[in-house]
Design an enzyme around this catalytic site. Structure first.
Site, mmCIF file in Angstrom:
data_model
loop_
_atom_site.group_PDB
_atom_site.id
_atom_site.type_symbol
_atom_site.label_atom_id
_atom_site.label_comp_id
_atom_site.label_asym_id
_atom_site.label_seq_id
_atom_site.Cartn_x
_atom_site.Cartn_y
_atom_site.Cartn_z
ATOM 1 N N VAL A 60 60.098 -7.977 -38.223
ATOM 2 C CA VAL A 60 58.690 -8.346 -38.381
ATOM 3 C C VAL A 60 57.817 -7.256 -38.995
ATOM 4 O O VAL A 60 56.651 -7.505 -39.288
ATOM 5 C CB VAL A 60 58.074 -8.762 -37.023
ATOM 6 N N TYR A 61 58.362 -6.061 -39.192
ATOM 7 C CA TYR A 61 57.525 -4.998 -39.751
ATOM 8 C C TYR A 61 57.098 -5.364 -41.167
ATOM 9 O O TYR A 61 57.928 -5.561 -42.061
ATOM 10 C CB TYR A 61 58.269 -3.668 -39.781
ATOM 11 N N SER A 62 55.780 -5.451 -41.351
ATOM 12 C CA SER A 62 55.201 -5.806 -42.655
ATOM 13 C C SER A 62 55.863 -7.050 -43.233
ATOM 14 O O SER A 62 56.231 -7.100 -44.408
ATOM 15 C CB SER A 62 55.308 -4.626 -43.628
ATOM 16 N N GLY A 64 58.750 -8.305 -42.964
ATOM 17 C CA GLY A 64 60.092 -8.128 -43.514
ATOM 18 C C GLY A 64 60.187 -7.131 -44.649
ATOM 19 O O GLY A 64 61.288 -6.756 -45.062
#
Length: 323
Positions: A60-62, A64
């Site tokens: 989920v960081y940025s 993907g």
């Protein structure tokens, strides 16, 4: 760069882990302070050149894009088998696909592998506990990923100790693979894990991979000094909004000890975490080359028992973070 064993497993990693939340498209996801690919790549290369082999990100960081940047950068710098790559599963920009159901896990691993441009993940971690999915369903799905060769080891992140104990028990009872690591919040301004989670992990041989060891940057500068990230980091504000006064007292002692030893505050805060029993590799993030240089320069710092006692003395307990 020394290497350390993750708990009682056969996995060894560099003594620091690069937290890759900083690397990501600023316009994707909820972190406008992240660095786009052209600014991220030199920082990743700097870590590889220094001997770091452990990188941690999440699906989920940025949205993907953190995984995408790693996949586009790492394999142009170093062979795949020289890197211990960790990512996480639980969240999704679409609530329809969130959680730790078998359906969600099987979907997310393939999406992560595609973004990371690899056939397997070395350490696949559940990002949070899922109270709506049966524990047995989650643990069997994770075990199946190992049997399929898509994952080498599994780990967990922030949750209650009793939840983690139940998941480990379910795995061992059914002959499935247990977690080898716990990625939890540990810093001089968040020590609630000392109560139950850390003793549990020490007893069970689970390695600790702390996140936010410098308190999301708060332990790297005098109390009250704001940065672009602290002003836009909603999650960080949630973590520490209720404890600013208590945190300021701890930060003041970090300043004092830093002056005594002639080191930056961040090195003192990181040294305290690194000296805790069970800690394998604190997760460090940075957005400038000089920040990483400071981290490397502090790996030789060893605090005395008196300094540790002084650093710990002002801490005031607070509500545990479980999400």
């Amino acid at each position: 760069m020394q290497r350390k064993q993750v708990g009682r497993s056969g996995l060894w990693v560099s003594e620091i882990c690069i937290g890759c939340m900083t690397f990501g498209e600023p316009q994707r996801g909820g972190h406008p302070w992240t660095l786009p690919p052209d600014e991220s790549r030199p920082l990743i290369a700097q870590a590889v050149e220094a001997g770091v082999d452990f990188f941690d990100t999440a699906n989920v960081y940025s949205d993907g894009s953190s995984e995408e940047i790693l996949g586009e950068t790492l394999w142009s710098l170093v062979p795949r088998d020289r890197i211990v790559l960790a990512t996480k599963v639980f969240g999704d920009v679409d609530p329809y696909h969130q959680g730790l159901s078998r359906r969600a896990i099987m979907r997310q691993i393939d999406l992560s592998l595609g973004r990371l441009k690899t056939d397997y993940v070395d350490l696949y971690q559940i990002h949070r506990f899922d109270p709506t999915t049966p524990i047995e369903e989650t643990m069997q799905a994770l075990d199946d990923l190992i049997r399929l060769g898509k994952v080498r080891y599994i780990g967990a992140s922030t949750m209650s100790a009793w939840q983690f104990a139940k998941m480990q028990a379910a795995a061992r009872t059914n002959g499935w693979t247990p977690f080898i690591s716990m990625q939890n919040q540990i810093s001089l301004i968040y020590r609630e894990e000392d109560r139950e989670m850390i003793p549990l992990c020490l007893d069970q041989g689970v390695g600790l991979i702390p996140w936010s060891p410098i308190g999301r940057g708060r332990l790297a500068r005098p109390a009250g000094v704001a940065t672009a990230r602290t002003q836009t980091d909603a999650y960080g504000q949630m973590l520490f909004a209720r404890s600013e006064a208590a945190d300021a007292a701890v930060i003041g002692v970090v300043q004092d000890v830093a002056k005594e030893v002639g080191r930056p505050m961040a090195q003192v805060a990181l040294a305290w975490v690194r000296q805790k029993a069970g800690v394998v590799a604190p997760i460090v993030g940075y957005s400038r080359p000089e920040q990483f240089a400071d981290i490397l320069a502090g790996l030789d710092l060893v605090l005395t028992e008196d300094q540790i006692a002084r650093l710990e003395a002002p801490y005031v307990p607070r509500l545990p973070v479980s999400q």
